[in-house]
Design a protein around this motif. Sequence first.
Motif, PDB file in Angstrom:
ATOM      1  N   ASP A  74       0.744   3.280   7.423  1.00  0.00           N
ATOM      2  CA  ASP A  74       0.467   4.271   6.430  1.00  0.00           C
ATOM      3  C   ASP A  74       1.846   5.037   6.672  1.00  0.00           C
ATOM      4  O   ASP A  74       2.311   5.438   7.260  1.00  0.00           O
ATOM      5  CB  ASP A  74      -0.599   4.952   6.813  1.00  0.00           C
ATOM      6  CG  ASP A  74      -1.977   4.390   6.288  1.00  0.00           C
ATOM      7  OD1 ASP A  74      -1.819   3.022   5.980  1.00  0.00           O
ATOM      8  OD2 ASP A  74      -3.010   5.114   6.388  1.00  0.00           O
ATOM      9  N   GLN A 109      -9.820  10.334   2.007  1.00  0.00           N
ATOM     10  CA  GLN A 109      -8.688  10.020   2.894  1.00  0.00           C
ATOM     11  C   GLN A 109      -7.454  10.623   2.145  1.00  0.00           C
ATOM     12  O   GLN A 109      -7.074  10.237   1.105  1.00  0.00           O
ATOM     13  CB  GLN A 109      -8.568   8.876   3.288  1.00  0.00           C
ATOM     14  CG  GLN A 109      -7.342   8.666   4.305  1.00  0.00           C
ATOM     15  CD  GLN A 109      -7.331   7.133   4.383  1.00  0.00           C
ATOM     16  OE1 GLN A 109      -7.326   6.245   3.756  1.00  0.00           O
ATOM     17  NE2 GLN A 109      -6.910   6.644   5.868  1.00  0.00           N
ATOM     18  N   GLU A 162      -3.214   8.617  10.330  1.00  0.00           N
ATOM     19  CA  GLU A 162      -2.596   7.659   9.227  1.00  0.00           C
ATOM     20  C   GLU A 162      -2.674   8.517   7.890  1.00  0.00           C
ATOM     21  O   GLU A 162      -3.305   9.662   8.037  1.00  0.00           O
ATOM     22  CB  GLU A 162      -3.892   6.772   9.139  1.00  0.00           C
ATOM     23  CG  GLU A 162      -4.025   5.412  10.021  1.00  0.00           C
ATOM     24  CD  GLU A 162      -4.745   4.432   9.722  1.00  0.00           C
ATOM     25  OE1 GLU A 162      -5.749   4.641   9.134  1.00  0.00           O
ATOM     26  OE2 GLU A 162      -4.293   3.192  10.023  1.00  0.00           O
ATOM     27  N   GLU A 206       1.093  -1.101  -0.030  1.00  0.00           N
ATOM     28  CA  GLU A 206       0.028  -0.060   0.079  1.00  0.00           C
ATOM     29  C   GLU A 206       0.932   1.177  -0.165  1.00  0.00           C
ATOM     30  O   GLU A 206       1.896   1.256   0.382  1.00  0.00           O
ATOM     31  CB  GLU A 206      -0.833  -0.049   1.326  1.00  0.00           C
ATOM     32  CG  GLU A 206      -2.000  -1.043   1.007  1.00  0.00           C
ATOM     33  CD  GLU A 206      -2.956  -1.049   2.397  1.00  0.00           C
ATOM     34  OE1 GLU A 206      -3.998  -1.810   2.124  1.00  0.00           O
ATOM     35  OE2 GLU A 206      -2.617  -0.579   3.487  1.00  0.00           O
TER      36      GLU A 206
HETATM   37  C1  GAL Z   1      -6.729   2.646   6.141  1.00  0.00           C
HETATM   38  C2  GAL Z   1      -5.307   3.130   5.598  1.00  0.00           C
HETATM   39  C3  GAL Z   1      -5.424   2.400   4.248  1.00  0.00           C
HETATM   40  C4  GAL Z   1      -5.463   0.830   4.254  1.00  0.00           C
HETATM   41  C5  GAL Z   1      -6.830   0.556   5.055  1.00  0.00           C
HETATM   42  C6  GAL Z   1      -7.049  -0.961   5.157  1.00  0.00           C
HETATM   43  O1  GAL Z   1      -6.789   2.972   7.617  1.00  0.00           O
HETATM   44  O2  GAL Z   1      -5.200   4.245   5.572  1.00  0.00           O
HETATM   45  O3  GAL Z   1      -3.973   2.591   3.525  1.00  0.00           O
HETATM   46  O4  GAL Z   1      -4.511   0.184   5.159  1.00  0.00           O
HETATM   47  O5  GAL Z   1      -6.900   1.096   6.500  1.00  0.00           O
HETATM   48  O6  GAL Z   1      -8.357  -1.003   5.819  1.00  0.00           O
END
Ligand code: GAL
Length: 370
Positions: free
Chosen positions: A202, A308, A251, A119
């Motif tokens: 993240d 986000q 995050e 990610e």
């Molecule tokens: C979020 C994060 C994303 C991904 C997601 C998985 O909090 O920012 O990049 O990891 O969770 O549910």
Amino acid sequence: MEKIHLLFCVLGLVFASQAFAMEAYKPGEVWDDAEGNPINAHGGGMLYHEGAYYWYGEMKTGKTWMPKSNASWGGSRVDVTGVSCYSSRDLLNWKPEGNVLPANQDDPTHDLHTSKVVERPKVIYNRATGKFVMWMHIDSMNYGKASVGVAISDSPTGPFTYLYSIRPNKGVWPKNADEADKQSDPPAHYVRDHEKGQMARDMTLFVDDDQRAYLFYSAEENATHHIALLNDDYTQLTGQYKRVFIDRSMEAPAVFKRDGRYYFIASGCTAWHPNPARSAVADSIWGPWTELGNPCVGKNSDVTFYSQSTYVLPIQGKDDAYIFMADRWNPKNLEDSRYVWLPIEFNGDRPEVRWQDKWSTAWFDAQPSQ
Ligand code: GAL
């Protein structure tokens, strides 16, 4: 007859190219690439190199499903396909450059295996080595590995060679750890992280004017952020790092510099679901960082316009022009996650983001200088 046929062919080509030429951002709507397919570059980051922009992101392709291990917190997934790259000169029309770091199909222990998590890839260019260096969040399916991975290439469009993953700063106490923390009864997470390396999920990268590069990452079960200095060739950490935003659970970090000051935009921690964004400013990258609250203003600002953060893009050659890049995740069908790009305004020191149904970078030219 032949002439008429030729005329129709030419007209067809003209209409076809117009059909794909984008003239404005429409945040939250499907955004097609130059070949007419939806752009597939989520949790992305941007590199500007020799007149072109390169957009790297997670390829979200195929069925969205919920592993049992993630059901309690809503961690749906698609299996890993790789990291995509698109190029553009106008920031609107994006040419697909392909999968620059493909998933590994055969070895279930490999970090890039389809069953893992890859990610928030970010790529920076190292002027001294001439290499393009990618850092990304590498995880196991249940997000227990909590590591960062590194890959390298001679070209912005890849292919990238995967180097390794680590938990950062093993055996190193943070720069701002209390002396007391290191003594007889340190907090449990300090001991764990000190011995095994810091958790990292993240993340983003930031290259300063002096070409020093920094990794920002959610550490300590996402409760606290760490800022860590990379080495000169950007492929490793130096061991110098600092804990910031302690217990603030941030995050999706994005970092940029304006008029000599450092800005930070992030989200709270609610998996794929949106929450109010955060922002902060500092005179030094190591802090102290002063929180400035949610930069979003107006209707749906409490859910960051259903998105986000992932990156803040300074537009080359335009004064004071920064784009807030965000993901509008679709947790039930991750492949249909969209992009929300909006201009950043400044109210004194405070970055502000307002919704627009439709806009282009000409918007910046119409602003009074701030
Ligand atoms: C979020 C994060 C994303 C991904 C997601 C998985 O909090 O920012 O990049 O990891 O969770 O549910």
